[in-house]
Scaffold this active site. Structure first.
Site, PDB file in Angstrom:
ATOM      1  CB  CYS A 176      -0.970  -0.027   1.187  1.00 14.68           C
ATOM      2  SG  CYS A 176      -2.345   1.152   1.011  1.00 14.68           S
ATOM      3  N   PRO A 359     -35.359  11.125   7.709  1.00 13.64           N
ATOM      4  CG  PRO A 359     -34.864  12.010   9.791  1.00 13.64           C
ATOM      5  CD  PRO A 359     -34.292  11.142   8.723  1.00 13.64           C
ATOM      6  CG  LEU A 360     -37.550  12.344   2.524  1.00 10.25           C
ATOM      7  CD1 LEU A 360     -38.612  11.958   1.494  1.00 10.25           C
ATOM      8  CD2 LEU A 360     -36.307  12.854   1.825  1.00 10.25           C
ATOM      9  CB  SER A 361     -36.180  18.597   5.247  1.00  7.02           C
ATOM     10  OG  SER A 361     -35.231  18.749   4.197  1.00  7.02           O
ATOM     11  N   GLY A 362     -37.755  17.853   2.366  1.00  7.57           N
ATOM     12  CA  GLY A 362     -38.127  18.510   1.122  1.00  7.57           C
ATOM     13  C   GLY A 362     -36.979  19.301   0.541  1.00  7.57           C
ATOM     14  N   GLY A 363     -35.814  19.284   1.226  1.00  3.83           N
ATOM     15  CA  GLY A 363     -34.619  19.949   0.736  1.00  3.83           C
ATOM     16  C   GLY A 363     -33.685  18.987   0.038  1.00  3.83           C
ATOM     17  CB  ILE A 364     -30.902  19.615  -2.323  1.00  2.00           C
ATOM     18  CG1 ILE A 364     -30.419  18.802  -3.537  1.00  2.00           C
ATOM     19  CG2 ILE A 364     -29.742  20.253  -1.559  1.00  2.00           C
ATOM     20  CD1 ILE A 364     -29.940  19.647  -4.679  1.00  2.00           C
ATOM     21  CG  ASP A 365     -28.207  19.052   2.324  1.00  2.00           C
ATOM     22  OD1 ASP A 365     -27.600  19.028   1.244  1.00  2.00           O
ATOM     23  OD2 ASP A 365     -28.090  19.983   3.139  1.00  2.00           O
ATOM     24  CB  SER A 366     -33.392  15.013   3.662  1.00  2.00           C
ATOM     25  OG  SER A 366     -34.326  15.879   3.054  1.00  2.00           O
TER      26      SER A 366
END
Length: 722
Positions: A176, A359-366
């Site tokens: 390695c 947990p889905l927030s409706g944002g792009i991260d989740s």
């Protein structure tokens, strides 16, 4: 002289730390596959008997005892005879712990070769566990334990830096990190006439890293000539790292065989037939010959009559050297989909849990976390179609709702093992985010829960009102900053508790035989963690975070790619939405914005993160760098796409970043374990070790030096009329 056509084998193995018998079975299976392909030499990954990530277990004597016991079983297995073996394991020698290669043939040990240059940067801590062998090209005797001495017929074998000589060639081993050092062992080996070099690796995945690794591996023989065999682990062996395989065989700088970078095969063997005469012709350069002739590097050669290239093979006209091929590499969007998907599958099947919850927030991260789980389901269903028996067995065990009947689509699998949950608030949550979460869940097939947490929030808020006779208000309602933060954090922490509550009970509530629980996945990206733009113990607190070291820009690239590659049109809405935590009430004049809250863009956060970790810049040095990179005086330079600010603005942004980094550093100590994907990850566990109680940066000498430098720059600009 012997023949000149040699068939060699290397492999990707999906090992698991301390899974002694499982690891041994995978090693033996790789040997059997290699032999079936006609290989005469097989190399495996670094520390393959234990699994690479045993970490402080390497201090335990049991690890060395069990490693020797597994080696003893392997040597007695006659199915592993008739082929030269390069096996990776830890060895205790004269009270020192070494990371070793054990070279074996027909149930006997030919050589134990300890690692000389240990990896001790980033995620690697080998100097904590092992001692390097500091005597190049020297050997001594290793006293065999009784169980191996009886098999060997001798009490000692050679231990140290030597090579193996067969009737027609010689091969040596490096491990390695040694490949990546300026004076790698393969250089001296090649100058001393070693024609085949093996490299057993424990190399983990990082976005965009494969190209660098390929260049270094190919360069190993491009100058010196020779055959190079690279082996690696593949998968999650019990840590934050995903080992990304890519076992390969290189001849004179050209790849002739390459294994997969990502996959669900527990054992993948890569073979090639190479022509030793090509190596000898490649090394015919006069300058190379002069260096070899004058080199003082002479290795002890351990002789064996075993032929790597039997002369009879030269008469077999069906046998021919494997032709060179172009390297295979994935774009970064695919790397995210495949690394996250494969890692999550290994973690799920080995954890014994019933599935995942996001947990889905409706944002792009989740959204990105959910799409990575869907990617996992796609990869798994592809493996089922390919009749991967280990995957089929794992799917049947997990799919209890259908009583072991195999799902037919990724969506069907998703519904069995993946739950998404939207936890809204009537005033704070918009109709758009709730709908986006619902649309995504329907598209990927997850079991979706849609609920509001208002009752819990109000009940918890009343504790303050009734106990302190004080009612906190949001900023938009006239409250102070502290009141605003208190109410935001309250919601965020309620969501974390709710996620774990549902993760614990959902399998039982859905009627899953045996019940079980779901692992909760986090969705804080690397920039937010670095800036501390999260609530301690909110939904960033989870069991695993697949996007914890990926920045916003790469997540957007991934979602844009997945929209088409996975046929998920609903993802377009996530790309165009303004990032928002939705922790404050929405009014006609105000909608909370992440970038406005942070005081910097996600692009700027990525720049700060890279300069802090990769370039090793503190506040003053970072200002000195960015005042040039972001100079407003370069605004009209063609091709300059960087943001442009005045020196004072750059100074303010750098100060703001380090201020918030310092006051929020304590949050890094409780970050959810994240799949390692970037070399500027703020992972506090062992990758980014820093204090978590800092002096006030606004009063620090570093910030004063920025002000001094700013005055000099402003004076210079004023003299130029700017």
């Amino acid at each position: 002289m012997g023949g000149h056509l040699v068939t060699v084998a290397t492999c990707n193995l999906n090992q698991w730390v301390l899974d002694w018998e499982g690891n041994l079975n995978r090693i033996v299976e790789s040997i059997r596959i290699a032999k079936a392909a006609g290989a005469r030499l097989r190399v495996g990954p670094e520390l393959e008997i234990t699994g690479y990530s045993a970490l402080d277990h390497f201090h335990e004597l049991d690890v060395y005892t069990h490693s020797l016991e597994m080696l003893s079983i392997l040597l007695q297995d006659e199915s592993t005879h008739g082929i030269l073996l390069d096996i990776g394991m830890p060895i205790l020698h004269r009270n020192l712990r070494y990371n070793c290669r054990v070279i074996c043939l027909d149930g006997k040990i030919l050589l134990i070769r300890p690692k000389m240059w240990l990896a001790n940067d980033g995620n690697y801590r080998e100097m904590r566990h092992f001692t390097p062998w500091m005597r190049p090209r020297e050997t001594e005797l290793f006293h065999l334990p009784k169980m191996l001495a009886e098999l060997q017929g001798e009490t000692h074998v050679l231990f140290g830096d030597a090579v193996i000589s067969t009737p027609e060639t010689a091969f040596g081993a490096e491990t390695c990190e040694e490949l990546f050092t300026p004076k790698a062992p393969h250089i001296d080996m090649a100058l001393d006439g070693v024609e085949i070099i093996t490299n057993s690796s424990g190399s983990h995945f990082t976005l965009r890293k494969l190209d660098t690794r390929l260049q270094l591996i190919m360069e190993a023989t491009r100058k010196s000539g020779g055959v190079y065999l690279y082996a690696n682990q593949q998968g999650c062996d019990g840590e934050r790292l995903y080992f990304d395989g890519c076992a390969m065989i290189i001849v004179n700088g050209d790849i002739v065989a390459q294994g997969s970078q990502f996959g669900l095969k527990d054992v993948e063997v890569v073979t090639a037939t190479v022509d030793l005469e090509e190596v000898r012709s490649y090394r015919a350069a006069i300058s190379r010959g002069l260096q070899a002739a004058t080199s003082g590097a002479r290795y002890q050669r351990i002789q064996t009559p075993f032929e790597l290239a039997p002369e009879d093979d030269d008469a077999d006209i069906e046998k021919r050297p494997t032709l060179p091929m172009q390297p295979r590499m994935h774009p970064v969007e695919e790397e995210i989909a495949l690394s996250g998907g494969c890692y999550l599958w290994d973690y799920l099947r080995r954890s014994g849990t019933a599935g995942y919850l996001v947990p889905l927030s409706g944002g792009i991260d989740s959204c990105a976390t959910a799409v990575i789980v869907y990617s996992m389901c796609r990869i798994v269903m592809d493996a089922v179609k390919e009749e991967n028996q280990q995957v089929i067995e794992d799917v049947k065990r997990l799919c209890q709702y259908s009583q072991g009947v195999l799902p037919k689509t990724p969506q069907e699998l998703c519904n069995q093992i993946f739950t998404t949950i939207y936890m809204g608030m009537k005033k704070q949550s918009s109709r758009d985010t709730r709908q986006r979460a619902k649309d995504l869940a329907e598209a990927i097939g997850s079991h979706h829960v849609n609920l509001d947490i208002d009752e819990v929030y109000e009940a918890q808020k009343r504790l303050v009102v009734n106990t302190l006779n004080f009612e906190p208000r949001f900023k938009v309602e006239g409250g102070s900053n502290q009141e605003n933060l208190t109410l935001q954090c309250l919601q965020a922490r309620i969501r974390m508790v709710t996620a774990y509550e549902f993760g614990q009970i959902l399998p039982t509530a859905r009627g899953r035989p045996g019940g079980g629980s779901l692992l909760v996945l986090g969705s804080a990206n690397v920039g937010e963690s670095l800036r501390g733009y999260l609530t301690k113990y909110d939904c960033s607190s989870a069991d695993i975070n697949p996007i914890g070291s990926i920045d916003k820009a790469d997540l957007k690239r991934f979602i844009a790619w997945a929209e088409k590659a996975f046929d998920l049109p609903c993802l377009h809405e996530f790309l165009t939405a303004v990032p928002t935590a939705e922790l404050e009430p929405i009014t006609e004049n105000y909608v909370q914005s992440d970038e406005a809250d942070m005081g910097m863009t996600y692009e700027e956060l990525t720049t700060f993160g890279r300069l802090r970790k990769l370039n090793k810049l503190g506040p003053f040095a970072m200002f000195q760098r960015l005042v040039h990179d972001w100079s407003i005086d370069r605004k009209h330079v063609e091709g300059d796409t960087a943001p442009h600010y005045t020196p004072a603005q750059v100074a303010e942004k750098v100060k703001r970043f380090f201020h918030f980094y310092a006051i929020n550093r304590h949050k890094m100590t409780t970050l959810t374990p994240a799949l390692h994907c970037n070399d500027y990850s703020p992972d506090d566990n062992r990758f980014d070790l820093r204090p978590f109680l800092y002096p006030n940066f606004w009063k620090s000498w570093s910030f004063k030096r920025i002000d001094m430098e700013l005055k000099k720059i402003e004076k210079k600009r004023a003299s130029k009329g700017k």
